[in-house]
Design a protein around this motif. Structure first.
Motif, PDB file in Angstrom:
ATOM      1  N   LEU A  66       0.822  -1.210   0.000  1.00  0.00           N
ATOM      2  CA  LEU A  66       0.000   0.000   0.000  1.00  0.00           C
ATOM      3  C   LEU A  66       0.857   1.262   0.000  1.00  0.00           C
ATOM      4  N   ALA A  67       2.032   1.183   0.608  1.00  0.00           N
ATOM      5  CA  ALA A  67       2.917   2.356   0.617  1.00  0.00           C
ATOM      6  C   ALA A  67       3.509   2.618  -0.765  1.00  0.00           C
ATOM      7  N   LYS A  68       3.740   1.570  -1.550  1.00  0.00           N
ATOM      8  CA  LYS A  68       4.374   1.736  -2.864  1.00  0.00           C
ATOM      9  C   LYS A  68       3.370   2.003  -3.972  1.00  0.00           C
ATOM     10  N   CYS A  69       2.155   1.504  -3.828  1.00  0.00           N
ATOM     11  CA  CYS A  69       1.176   1.608  -4.913  1.00  0.00           C
ATOM     12  C   CYS A  69       0.489   2.970  -4.873  1.00  0.00           C
ATOM     13  N   LYS A  70       0.716   3.792  -5.878  1.00  0.00           N
ATOM     14  CA  LYS A  70       0.117   5.122  -5.935  1.00  0.00           C
ATOM     15  C   LYS A  70      -1.385   5.058  -6.189  1.00  0.00           C
ATOM     16  N   LYS A  71      -1.827   3.983  -6.803  1.00  0.00           N
ATOM     17  CA  LYS A  71      -3.237   3.875  -7.173  1.00  0.00           C
ATOM     18  C   LYS A  71      -4.149   3.866  -5.946  1.00  0.00           C
ATOM     19  N   VAL A  72      -3.660   3.342  -4.825  1.00  0.00           N
ATOM     20  CA  VAL A  72      -4.479   3.268  -3.615  1.00  0.00           C
ATOM     21  C   VAL A  72      -3.932   4.173  -2.522  1.00  0.00           C
ATOM     22  N   ARG A  73      -3.149   5.150  -2.894  1.00  0.00           N
ATOM     23  CA  ARG A  73      -2.554   6.039  -1.898  1.00  0.00           C
ATOM     24  C   ARG A  73      -3.564   7.123  -1.527  1.00  0.00           C
ATOM     25  N   ASN A  74      -4.352   6.864  -0.512  1.00  0.00           N
ATOM     26  CA  ASN A  74      -5.362   7.806  -0.048  1.00  0.00           C
ATOM     27  C   ASN A  74      -5.506   7.693   1.460  1.00  0.00           C
ATOM     28  N   ALA A  75      -6.454   8.415   2.020  1.00  0.00           N
ATOM     29  CA  ALA A  75      -6.615   8.440   3.473  1.00  0.00           C
ATOM     30  C   ALA A  75      -6.926   7.058   4.025  1.00  0.00           C
ATOM     31  N   THR A  76      -7.809   6.332   3.356  1.00  0.00           N
ATOM     32  CA  THR A  76      -8.165   5.002   3.834  1.00  0.00           C
ATOM     33  C   THR A  76      -6.953   4.086   3.844  1.00  0.00           C
ATOM     34  N   GLU A 284      -9.560  10.358  -2.783  1.00  0.00           N
ATOM     35  CA  GLU A 284      -9.877   8.951  -2.659  1.00  0.00           C
ATOM     36  C   GLU A 284     -10.031   8.304  -4.020  1.00  0.00           C
ATOM     37  N   LEU A 285      -9.476   7.138  -4.140  1.00  0.00           N
ATOM     38  CA  LEU A 285      -9.615   6.377  -5.367  1.00  0.00           C
ATOM     39  C   LEU A 285     -11.058   5.975  -5.590  1.00  0.00           C
ATOM     40  N   SER A 286     -11.752   5.703  -4.504  1.00  0.00           N
ATOM     41  CA  SER A 286     -13.107   5.199  -4.618  1.00  0.00           C
ATOM     42  C   SER A 286     -14.124   6.267  -4.939  1.00  0.00           C
ATOM     43  N   SER A 287     -13.712   7.482  -4.997  1.00  0.00           N
ATOM     44  CA  SER A 287     -14.641   8.568  -5.290  1.00  0.00           C
ATOM     45  C   SER A 287     -14.287   9.173  -6.635  1.00  0.00           C
ATOM     46  N   SER A 288     -14.985   8.750  -7.653  1.00  0.00           N
ATOM     47  CA  SER A 288     -14.679   9.195  -9.007  1.00  0.00           C
ATOM     48  C   SER A 288     -15.647  10.241  -9.500  1.00  0.00           C
ATOM     49  N   PRO A 395      -5.332  -8.953   6.633  1.00  0.00           N
ATOM     50  CA  PRO A 395      -4.753  -9.098   5.284  1.00  0.00           C
ATOM     51  C   PRO A 395      -5.578 -10.002   4.382  1.00  0.00           C
ATOM     52  N   VAL A 396      -6.185 -11.039   4.966  1.00  0.00           N
ATOM     53  CA  VAL A 396      -7.040 -11.930   4.163  1.00  0.00           C
ATOM     54  C   VAL A 396      -8.267 -11.180   3.675  1.00  0.00           C
ATOM     55  N   ILE A 397      -8.847 -10.351   4.536  1.00  0.00           N
ATOM     56  CA  ILE A 397     -10.019  -9.557   4.144  1.00  0.00           C
ATOM     57  C   ILE A 397      -9.654  -8.603   3.017  1.00  0.00           C
ATOM     58  N   TYR A 398      -8.487  -7.969   3.085  1.00  0.00           N
ATOM     59  CA  TYR A 398      -8.070  -7.042   2.037  1.00  0.00           C
ATOM     60  C   TYR A 398      -7.991  -7.751   0.686  1.00  0.00           C
ATOM     61  N   VAL A 399      -7.397  -8.940   0.688  1.00  0.00           N
ATOM     62  CA  VAL A 399      -7.203  -9.676  -0.571  1.00  0.00           C
ATOM     63  C   VAL A 399      -8.536 -10.125  -1.142  1.00  0.00           C
ATOM     64  N   VAL A 400      -9.423 -10.608  -0.279  1.00  0.00           N
ATOM     65  CA  VAL A 400     -10.686 -11.177  -0.746  1.00  0.00           C
ATOM     66  C   VAL A 400     -11.650 -10.094  -1.222  1.00  0.00           C
ATOM     67  N   MET A 401     -11.680  -8.947  -0.553  1.00  0.00           N
ATOM     68  CA  MET A 401     -12.743  -7.982  -0.774  1.00  0.00           C
ATOM     69  C   MET A 401     -12.353  -6.722  -1.530  1.00  0.00           C
ATOM     70  N   SER A 402     -11.080  -6.513  -1.821  1.00  0.00           N
ATOM     71  CA  SER A 402     -10.670  -5.288  -2.502  1.00  0.00           C
ATOM     72  C   SER A 402      -9.832  -5.598  -3.725  1.00  0.00           C
ATOM     73  N   ASN A 403     -10.359  -5.259  -4.895  1.00  0.00           N
ATOM     74  CA  ASN A 403      -9.634  -5.489  -6.131  1.00  0.00           C
ATOM     75  C   ASN A 403      -8.395  -4.598  -6.215  1.00  0.00           C
ATOM     76  N   GLU A 404      -8.508  -3.345  -5.729  1.00  0.00           N
ATOM     77  CA  GLU A 404      -7.369  -2.438  -5.770  1.00  0.00           C
ATOM     78  C   GLU A 404      -6.221  -2.942  -4.908  1.00  0.00           C
ATOM     79  N   TYR A 405      -6.529  -3.491  -3.752  1.00  0.00           N
ATOM     80  CA  TYR A 405      -5.480  -4.005  -2.878  1.00  0.00           C
ATOM     81  C   TYR A 405      -4.860  -5.276  -3.469  1.00  0.00           C
ATOM     82  N   ARG A 406      -5.681  -6.080  -4.128  1.00  0.00           N
ATOM     83  CA  ARG A 406      -5.113  -7.263  -4.809  1.00  0.00           C
ATOM     84  C   ARG A 406      -4.132  -6.832  -5.885  1.00  0.00           C
ATOM     85  N   GLN A 407      -4.475  -5.777  -6.620  1.00  0.00           N
ATOM     86  CA  GLN A 407      -3.563  -5.278  -7.640  1.00  0.00           C
ATOM     87  C   GLN A 407      -2.284  -4.734  -7.011  1.00  0.00           C
TER      88      GLN A 407
END
Length: 417
Positions: A66-76, A284-288, A395-407
């Motif tokens: 999450l620290a390296k990926c700019k795509k999900v670099r937001n408050a959450t 936020e990435l989730s707010s487009s 970490p399991v919840i992040y992988v299962v429920m968030s496509n951005e975190y999986r990426q």
């Protein structure tokens, strides 16, 4: 937290403090988990080993990804990193000591670690719960007060929020560490180093249970209830055009009619301004949701001279209509309808909170009542295991429920920037 005695009630005042043990060997000779089935203790320490092997790399990878990926670099994402840091420290420090205690049926790590073990455990649990609360409030502000969000959730403010969580969580235990209100010691009944009553039979467990568990949980529930109410209300309004829109259409028609009746050339007609329905938080990435604002060319075309020529000889009603229209178009943004990504992220946060409550609430409620740990040995050990499970569940919840975190995880393992 490991003690599952997490926030529980006092077990009386017959438990000696650490100062009562002259040496570390005296502390190690205190028998723990007497009367427990060996198979039950084996299940406990094997579970702790598994959770350690999953929790340390899982949370470490989450932090780096999450620290390296700019795509999900937001408050959450920053709050998720904070939560992962807490779980990582718990996995590195608490779980190995708990594993040894279950295996040896005694505390073999000395008085210093018996003091640090409950201090770190309680504080890290509080950090986790307050971080989940901060994430929930973050989503609530984004959904219900979008105009406030960019001002409130700056990088500086987020860092201050996270620092405040850590300072408050550890600071709340200072009275106990100084033996002003309760003290840290080995409790043979729960089989762990924990908070025990002081010489005056005082213990802060119930207070900590209310401040660091009940109140944050209630606040989280209220925030989600408010979010759901806003979502339902906004969705209902989106199906029915607001009366303000009709009023705007009538005002625009009035402007067009008066312009057509005017004998002046049509080049002086004032261009219509787009309506700014929602605000783009930009954080936020989730707010487009995109905002609509007048272009530079349109702003330049409406000069004071143009407005003077156009409206200099018009009646008061016409000017009032135009002013009312302009005021409406610049009104503060209203609560917006969550996007598909918003809903997925909210679902993930709810899953984190539910997992936290499921793992902590049973043992918390059980420990508010004085009971014989030997008679309830299964409930006591299962309570320990559930609490330790939270360190590797997120970490399991992040992988299962968030496509951005999986990426983000994939990018890290594939060495992509």
């Amino acid at each position: 937290m490991g003690e599952s005695a997490m926030w529980g009630s006092d077990n009386g005042s017959g438990i000696p403090g650490l100062s009562s043990y002259e040496t570390n060997e005296d502390l190690a000779r205190v028998a723990l988990f007497e009367g427990y089935e060996q198979s039950l203790l084996r299940f406990a320490y094997i579970s702790c080993i598994v959770f350690t092997l999953i929790g340390i790399p899982g949370n470490l990878v989450t932090i780096v990804a999450l620290a390296k990926c700019k795509k999900v670099r937001n408050a959450t994402a920053l709050f998720i990193i904070n939560l992962s840091v807490s779980d990582l420290l718990f996995s590195c420090f608490i779980l190995p000591l708990a594993t040894s205690t279950f295996y040896n049926k005694s505390w073999a790590h000395g008085k210093a670690l018996c003091f640090m073990f409950p201090f770190a455990r309680y504080a890290l649990v509080a950090v986790s719960l307050f971080t989940v609360l901060a994430i929930t409030i973050n989503r609530y502000v984004m959904i219900s007060h979008p105009q406030l969000y960019p001002k409130l959730y700056t990088t500086r403010n987020i860092c201050l929020m996270m620092a405040g969580i850590w300072i408050f969580s550890f600071g709340a235990l200072l009275p106990t560490s100084l033996e002003v209100w309760g003290r840290f010691s080995l409790d043979p009944i729960t089989g762990s180093c924990t908070i025990v009553p002081d010489d005056h039979k005082n213990s802060p467990k119930k207070f900590l249970f209310i401040i660091a568990f009940i109140l944050p949980s209630v606040a989280i529930i209220l925030c989600y209830a408010r979010i759901l109410w806003i979502v339902r209300k906004t969705a209902k309004k989106s199906r029915n055009p607001p009366t303000q829109m009709k009023s705007l259409s009538m005002s625009t028609t009035t402007i067009a009619t008066r312009t057509d009746l005017d004998k002046r050339p049509s080049r002086n007609t004032v261009p219509a301004f787009p309506i700014n329905c929602f605000i783009n938080t930009g954080a936020e990435l989730s707010s487009s949701c995109e905002s609509s604002t007048p272009s530079e060319q349109e702003r330049q075309s409406v000069t004071p001279e143009t407005k003077a020529r156009t409206f200099g000889h018009e009646g008061k009603n016409f000017r009032r209509s135009f002013i009312a229209t302009m005021r409406w178009t610049t009104a503060p943004p209203k609560p917006r309808l969550p996007t598909k990504k918003d809903k997925k992220l909210l679902t993930m946060i709810v899953a984190i909170m539910v997992a936290f409550c499921v793992c902590h609430l049973p043992i918390t409620l059980m420990k508010t009542i004085v009971f014989d740990a030997t008679t309830h040995s299964v409930a006591n050990v299962v309570g320990y295991v559930l609490i330790y499970f939270t360190t590797c569940a997120n970490p399991v919840i992040y992988v299962v429920m968030s496509n951005e975190y999986r990426q983000a995880y994939k990018s890290l393992f594939q060495c992509k920037r």
